[in-house]
Scaffold this motif. Structure first.
Motif, short mmCIF file in Angstrom:
data_model
loop_
_atom_site.label_atom_id
_atom_site.label_comp_id
_atom_site.label_asym_id
_atom_site.label_seq_id
_atom_site.Cartn_x
_atom_site.Cartn_y
_atom_site.Cartn_z
N GLN A 169 19.93 9.66 -12.68
CA GLN A 169 19.07 10.85 -12.75
C GLN A 169 17.80 10.55 -13.55
OE1 GLN A 169 22.07 13.45 -14.41
NE2 GLN A 169 22.20 14.63 -12.52
N VAL A 170 17.97 9.81 -14.64
CA VAL A 170 16.81 9.44 -15.47
C VAL A 170 15.84 8.58 -14.66
CG1 VAL A 170 16.06 8.09 -17.49
CG2 VAL A 170 18.04 9.61 -17.67
N ILE A 171 16.37 7.58 -13.96
CA ILE A 171 15.53 6.69 -13.15
C ILE A 171 14.81 7.49 -12.07
CG2 ILE A 171 15.57 4.78 -11.48
CD1 ILE A 171 17.82 3.54 -13.20
N SER A 172 15.54 8.37 -11.40
CA SER A 172 14.96 9.18 -10.33
C SER A 172 13.81 10.04 -10.85
CB SER A 172 16.05 10.05 -9.71
OG SER A 172 15.53 10.87 -8.72
N THR A 173 14.00 10.64 -12.02
CA THR A 173 12.97 11.49 -12.63
C THR A 173 11.74 10.66 -12.99
OG1 THR A 173 14.63 13.00 -13.52
CG2 THR A 173 12.47 13.03 -14.57
N ILE A 174 11.96 9.49 -13.57
CA ILE A 174 10.85 8.63 -13.99
C ILE A 174 10.07 8.12 -12.78
CG2 ILE A 174 10.31 6.38 -15.03
CD1 ILE A 174 12.00 7.13 -17.33
N LEU A 175 10.77 7.76 -11.71
CA LEU A 175 10.10 7.29 -10.50
C LEU A 175 9.24 8.39 -9.88
CD1 LEU A 175 12.89 5.14 -8.81
CD2 LEU A 175 10.84 4.33 -9.99
N LEU A 176 9.76 9.60 -9.88
CA LEU A 176 9.01 10.74 -9.33
C LEU A 176 7.74 10.98 -10.15
CD1 LEU A 176 9.04 13.04 -7.22
CD2 LEU A 176 10.21 14.44 -8.92
N GLU A 177 7.88 10.95 -11.47
CA GLU A 177 6.72 11.14 -12.34
C GLU A 177 5.71 9.99 -12.18
OE1 GLU A 177 7.12 12.37 -16.44
OE2 GLU A 177 9.17 13.02 -16.02
N ALA A 178 6.23 8.78 -12.04
CA ALA A 178 5.35 7.61 -11.89
C ALA A 178 4.49 7.75 -10.63
CB ALA A 178 6.19 6.33 -11.82
N GLU A 179 5.09 8.22 -9.55
CA GLU A 179 4.33 8.38 -8.31
C GLU A 179 3.29 9.49 -8.46
OE1 GLU A 179 5.17 8.50 -3.52
OE2 GLU A 179 6.72 9.30 -4.85
N GLU A 180 3.69 10.59 -9.07
CA GLU A 180 2.75 11.71 -9.28
C GLU A 180 1.57 11.29 -10.15
OE1 GLU A 180 5.13 14.82 -10.95
OE2 GLU A 180 6.04 15.35 -9.03
N LYS A 181 1.87 10.54 -11.23
CA LYS A 181 0.80 10.11 -12.14
C LYS A 181 -0.13 9.11 -11.46
CE LYS A 181 2.47 12.55 -15.56
NZ LYS A 181 3.26 12.15 -16.66
N SER A 182 0.41 8.30 -10.57
CA SER A 182 -0.43 7.32 -9.84
C SER A 182 -1.46 8.05 -8.99
CB SER A 182 0.44 6.42 -8.96
OG SER A 182 1.32 5.66 -9.75
N TYR A 183 -1.01 9.04 -8.21
CA TYR A 183 -1.95 9.77 -7.35
C TYR A 183 -2.94 10.59 -8.17
CZ TYR A 183 0.78 8.21 -3.39
OH TYR A 183 1.40 7.42 -2.46
N SER A 184 -2.48 11.06 -9.31
CA SER A 184 -3.39 11.77 -10.22
C SER A 184 -4.48 10.83 -10.72
CB SER A 184 -2.59 12.35 -11.39
OG SER A 184 -3.42 12.99 -12.29
N LYS A 185 -4.11 9.58 -11.00
CA LYS A 185 -5.07 8.55 -11.45
C LYS A 185 -6.13 8.30 -10.38
CE LYS A 185 -6.45 4.52 -13.40
NZ LYS A 185 -7.15 4.46 -14.68
N PHE A 186 -5.70 8.21 -9.12
CA PHE A 186 -6.64 7.88 -8.05
C PHE A 186 -7.66 9.00 -7.82
CE2 PHE A 186 -2.86 5.49 -6.00
CZ PHE A 186 -2.96 4.49 -6.94
N GLY A 187 -7.24 10.24 -7.95
CA GLY A 187 -8.13 11.35 -7.60
C GLY A 187 -8.32 11.39 -6.09
N ASP A 188 -8.97 12.42 -5.60
CA ASP A 188 -9.16 12.59 -4.15
C ASP A 188 -10.02 11.49 -3.52
OD1 ASP A 188 -7.73 14.90 -4.30
OD2 ASP A 188 -9.45 16.25 -4.25
N LYS A 189 -11.07 11.12 -4.22
CA LYS A 189 -12.05 10.20 -3.62
C LYS A 189 -11.47 8.82 -3.35
CE LYS A 189 -16.23 12.43 -5.39
NZ LYS A 189 -17.42 12.29 -6.23
N ILE A 190 -10.65 8.32 -4.25
CA ILE A 190 -10.06 6.99 -4.06
C ILE A 190 -8.76 7.10 -3.25
CG2 ILE A 190 -8.97 5.04 -5.26
CD1 ILE A 190 -11.12 5.33 -7.42
N SER A 191 -8.00 8.13 -3.51
CA SER A 191 -6.69 8.30 -2.87
C SER A 191 -6.80 8.32 -1.34
CB SER A 191 -6.03 9.60 -3.36
OG SER A 191 -4.73 9.70 -2.87
N VAL A 192 -7.81 8.99 -0.82
CA VAL A 192 -7.94 9.11 0.63
C VAL A 192 -8.08 7.73 1.30
CG1 VAL A 192 -10.47 9.37 0.71
CG2 VAL A 192 -9.04 10.51 2.43
N VAL A 193 -8.59 6.75 0.57
CA VAL A 193 -8.78 5.40 1.13
C VAL A 193 -7.55 4.52 0.93
CG1 VAL A 193 -10.20 3.30 0.99
CG2 VAL A 193 -11.27 5.56 0.81
N ILE A 194 -6.91 4.58 -0.25
CA ILE A 194 -5.86 3.60 -0.56
C ILE A 194 -4.44 4.16 -0.55
CG2 ILE A 194 -7.51 2.32 -1.99
CD1 ILE A 194 -5.85 3.26 -4.45
#
Length: 200
Positions: free
Chosen positions: A67-92
């Motif tokens: 459960q801990v791993i699953s929660t951390i992986l979910l947060e890691a993915e969310e934080k990654s897309y937050s880092k990219f923002g819309d302008k970069i995310s749409v490309v990569i």
């Protein structure tokens, strides 16, 4: 005495005395519902108490490692897309999801399963950094505040090729000195926007 019979007698008594005499209390008293008059089984009460106690115990159990791993992986993915923002995310976004993030998942799962170190207890995922900063997120121990894994992305301007995003991670084992490569994604020949840039 039936409820309807009691009500009938109450009304008849009131009519006969023109309301000058109060009807007997026995006619005014209502019977309790049958479930209240029947004594409850002590065994039933015990089973209810035991199930309530069991549910309280279940709620107090700490989350499992999965459960801990699953929660951390979910947060890691969310934080990654937050880092990219819309302008970069749409490309990569697609290439990140297919190539880079599965490697991140593998690294995070490996370390959280293998490490017995106290640093790998009470973990959380930090916020990403904007601008031109490399930090995507860090996984850290909430009790000590110390990082255990750092995931970064570096902008590289390769001659004649253009801009690439190099994804890599660092671990606390070597004080975060060495870059462990996760892969690179091509951006464009033009300079990429800042991280966490959003379309207006």
């Amino acid at each position: 005495m039936n409820k309807w019979l009691r009500k009938s007698l109450f009304i008849m008594f009131s009519i006969a005395t023109f309301g000058l005499v109060t009807p007997p209390a026995s006619l005014a008293v209502q019977e309790k519902p049958a479930e209240d008059t029947v004594s409850k089984s002590p065994l039933k009460d015990e089973s209810v108490d035991q199930s309530a106690a069991a549910s309280i115990e279940v709620e107090q159990l700490p989350p499992s490692k999965d459960q801990v791993i699953s929660t951390i992986l979910l947060e890691a993915e969310e934080k990654s897309y937050s880092k990219f923002g819309d302008k970069i995310s749409v490309v990569i976004e697609d290439e990140f999801k297919e190539v880079i993030f599965p490697k991140m998942e593998e690294i995070i799962t490996y370390y959280l399963n293998v490490e017995d170190d106290e640093l790998f207890q009470q973990l959380a995922v930090s916020k990403p950094s904007g601008g031109t900063s490399e930090k995507i997120f860090h996984i850290y121990n909430t009790e000590t505040g110390e990082d255990v894994l750092r995931f970064h992305v570096r902008r590289e301007n390769r001659p004649l090729e253009g801009y690439w995003f190099n994804f890599h991670y660092h671990t606390y084992h070597d004080s975060f000195q060495s870059h462990k490569d996760l892969g690179s994604i091509f951006w464009d020949k033009n300079t990429p926007p800042n991280w966490m840039s959003y379309v207006n």
